[in-house]
Design a protein around this motif. Sequence first.
Motif, PDB file in Angstrom:
ATOM      1  N   ASP A 755       0.810  -1.216   0.000  1.00  0.00           N
ATOM      2  CA  ASP A 755       0.000   0.000   0.000  1.00  0.00           C
ATOM      3  C   ASP A 755       0.847   1.272   0.000  1.00  0.00           C
ATOM      4  N   GLN A 756       2.178   1.134   0.123  1.00  0.00           N
ATOM      5  CA  GLN A 756       3.055   2.307   0.091  1.00  0.00           C
ATOM      6  C   GLN A 756       3.783   2.454  -1.246  1.00  0.00           C
ATOM      7  N   LYS A 758       2.698   3.050  -4.328  1.00  0.00           N
ATOM      8  CA  LYS A 758       2.279   4.152  -5.187  1.00  0.00           C
ATOM      9  C   LYS A 758       2.925   5.468  -4.755  1.00  0.00           C
ATOM     10  N   CYS A 761       6.493   5.450  -5.860  1.00  0.00           N
ATOM     11  CA  CYS A 761       6.624   5.675  -7.304  1.00  0.00           C
ATOM     12  C   CYS A 761       6.482   7.158  -7.650  1.00  0.00           C
ATOM     13  N   GLU A 762       5.533   7.820  -7.010  1.00  0.00           N
ATOM     14  CA  GLU A 762       5.349   9.252  -7.253  1.00  0.00           C
ATOM     15  C   GLU A 762       6.577  10.052  -6.828  1.00  0.00           C
ATOM     16  N   ASP A 785       4.272  -3.031  -7.298  1.00  0.00           N
ATOM     17  CA  ASP A 785       3.616  -2.541  -8.522  1.00  0.00           C
ATOM     18  C   ASP A 785       4.298  -1.249  -8.980  1.00  0.00           C
ATOM     19  N   SER A 787       4.122  -0.003 -11.972  1.00  0.00           N
ATOM     20  CA  SER A 787       3.435   0.576 -13.137  1.00  0.00           C
ATOM     21  C   SER A 787       2.981   2.005 -12.877  1.00  0.00           C
ATOM     22  N   HIS A 788       3.018   2.447 -11.613  1.00  0.00           N
ATOM     23  CA  HIS A 788       2.639   3.826 -11.294  1.00  0.00           C
ATOM     24  C   HIS A 788       3.687   4.826 -11.802  1.00  0.00           C
ATOM     25  N   GLU A 806       4.260  -6.786 -10.016  1.00  0.00           N
ATOM     26  CA  GLU A 806       2.878  -6.754 -10.512  1.00  0.00           C
ATOM     27  C   GLU A 806       2.811  -7.421 -11.881  1.00  0.00           C
TER      28      GLU A 806
END
Length: 933
Positions: A755-756, A758, A761-762, A785, A787-788, A806
Amino acid sequence: MALAIPIPEKLLSFLMEKVAPVLQAEAKKLQSVPELLDDIKNEMEIAKDYLKKVEVKVDRTEDQTKEQLKLVTKLRALVFKIEDIMDDFKLLEPPKPGNQQGGGKGCFGGISDGFIEGISEFINRGSKEVDSFKDKRGMACSIVRIKKAMEKIKGKSYEESIFSLKVDPGTDRNPSEYPLYKDEEDFVGFKDRQSEVINKLDLEKEVYVKGLFVLAVWGQPGLGKTTLVQKVYENKDVRKNFSCYAWITATKPYKSVDLLKCLFKQFISNSSAGDVKETSIAKYLTPVQNESSVVIIVEKLKSYLTEFHPENRYFVVLDDVSEMEELSKILKATLVPSKSLGGRILMTTKSEHVANYWKTSTYYGEAYNLKVLSEQDAKALFNKKAFGNQGKCPRKLKSLRDTIVKECDGLPVLIEKVGSTFSTTDKWIELYHDFQINPVSKSWSKENLLFSGYHEMPYHLKPCFLYLCMFPKGCYFKRMRIVRLWIAEGFVEAKDHSTYEEAAEEYLNELVERGMVNLLKSDETGRNRTLILPCMWQHIMLPKLADLSFCQVLPKNRLTTNNHCRRLSIHKDAPNTVIAPSVRSILSFVPLNRFPISWSSPFQEAEFRLKVLDLQNAKFDTVPEVIGKLHNLRYLCMRNTRVKELPKSISGLWNLQTLDLKNTDVVELPEGIKRLHKLRHLLICHYDENNRMVPVKIHEEVFNNFKELQKLAFMDGSIHLRKVGDGSEIIDGLVPGLDKLTRLRRLAIENLTADQVKALCEALMNMEQLRSFSVSMKSNDEVLDLSHIISPPEFLERLYLRGPLERKELPKWIHKLKHLVRLRLKNSGFVSDPLEKVKVMQELLVLELDNAYDGKVLDFGFKGLRKLEVLRIKQLKNLEMVKAGENALCKLRVAEHKDCPIFEDENIHIPSQIKDVLQVFKPRTKSPKDRVN
């Protein structure tokens, strides 16, 4: 209860009349401090520039008087004092706008409105203002004293009154200076090396397609480069291939005009055609003797070669070349005409960069690296010089002989000189002790052969090299440790938009190229990792360190340190030593029992001004609160110590650039660390008893202030801290503010949760300068993941991903990483061949797959990964086939496997590129303590 005594009005008036002018004068003096600082700073820069010139001159001559050297020492001490005042002034908190009145009258503002009001206002400002007043007043007085002292030394000008050297500063080296002759029998293995050089000249080949052939013999001072080349130059079988030849000593400084004239003169005098000499002297040499134009001499030389040597069969030796920019222009203008048919240039240089110049130019060239002698050859050479032609060392002297040879670092010139000296006496023990103290005195080395490498360095490299001489003999050092220390000391100047770290690495690479530092180990992508200074340098440079007040080496317990030294290198624990006020850096190479600033009691002025504290491997487990007073500290290393926590006062280290806590027991950073706005390197992690990495917890507001941070490794990605009252509470999730670290170049995160991802990635998309990224998921149930990420960091070179990806595949943006040289994938969960996306990455040098793929086939394609050098495949238990075309894996030199049945089955075909270098993976035996180095 205090008794109030009224003061008569007449007495108050008297006090105002007598005291107020004095206080106003003091206020005026305080207001002038910034202006005085500007003046003295300009004076300091002039003095520094002059000291640079002086040190170069001193390095080249020994004819200076004690009085001259004493004046230079005084000037250097004054420069140090100015630097101290500048540092002190920066630490003073500027007065608050509301506290100033009447145009900035400081702590005496408003005194003209009444003495009582002025005194009252002064008292109400508290002790901090009093301290500031004292400091500023002391600064003003110190500056005035320093200016008077500098004016007294300076006189009309530094050049006239301080240091009138007997050597004319414009004097250049004589290009025709010829080396001392040495018999080739002196050096073991000399004939073999001579034959190698002659073979590389390829004399049988008369014409080169590219014209000129240049062979550069390079290596560190003391290898006998000049002697080797001299024997080749004088070899009759070599000379018969040429119609003219010349020997040019190209040591800087020289004048291009003098070099050309020397070349011209030697070509004529050394011409193989005797009848040419008289004609050419009258027609060419005489007219250019008084010529000062380089262009005219070049044209004359070209005309001479065209007329008398149309095939240009010349042989030129360029000895001791230190740069090629200016020299190459001369060579290309004169010795590389379009009709060149087999000319040869043989040159010697200490620099690998210079040696490789002709490889990358438009002309044919090659570099020959002259190595140090092997241990066996070094002993044989020493035996020959010390014990005569039979070269047999008595058994009782073998141990001492081996020690002496080891300290000569395989340098044949030095071994020959030392061996010759030992052959003249039977008092070996006494002579060995003298050798340790002064191994290259006049009686040992006529030309001070090793010092030449130091003399010829650019000035910006000299303090960097002197810094390495502070390390104990035989001490290895890591590249990044030196880089961070040099930056903290202020030695590094960033140019051409590079970072300080990049500039420092260039400095270090140049020292390696010059042979001043030996490379012990490179990483798998070719970067210098571990280096060592040749043993002889510590002996040679110790007096230089003292003469320049650069450093004092502390080999044993002493009561006091030198009053002028700027740095202290501790080679033995000395808990009773009182640190001199001049010391600005402390480097410890022994396991100290106590924190060094607790050595002195009370806490000293010197310790307030410390810039560097490198305390690796110390035994202490607590850090004193008083460390918070080291406001000037830029580098604090407590790696491999027993420290469990940092004091809250750490927030006072406003200028700190590096905080190294690797392999300590620190598990969380105090909240006050957020005030360290200048931090560039934050190194935090350790390994537990099960050899698992334990990342450090960080407070949530910390990253809002770290605008300069370059390296962050390793932080906990699953939790962070929040301040609650006087304590902290643990909060789930990634530390907020990671996206503000826009200058980050290395980031390593452990224990990340899905859950961290994303948020991470930002943040990564804001890190445009990121070069290395490592992330490890908390468990194999947490999916990574990526892909962000829409636009990955463009210059990323190293990528380490541990955890399920992912869709069980690499992110789509992986092909955008044009600079990626290393990729490590672990527990990725691939079901399809990951090489489909990886094999197009033609810059990749290292690829590691560890339990990353459950499929049966790995296909490197027809010409995939052509630059790959290292391949590691571990725990791919389902793998049944490996494919690679003839043009794939062209440069593979290491292929390692572990727990992969396919590589243990001799009946399964393995591509030859892999099979030829295949070996079982052997885990490194480093301890957790070593792993974080």
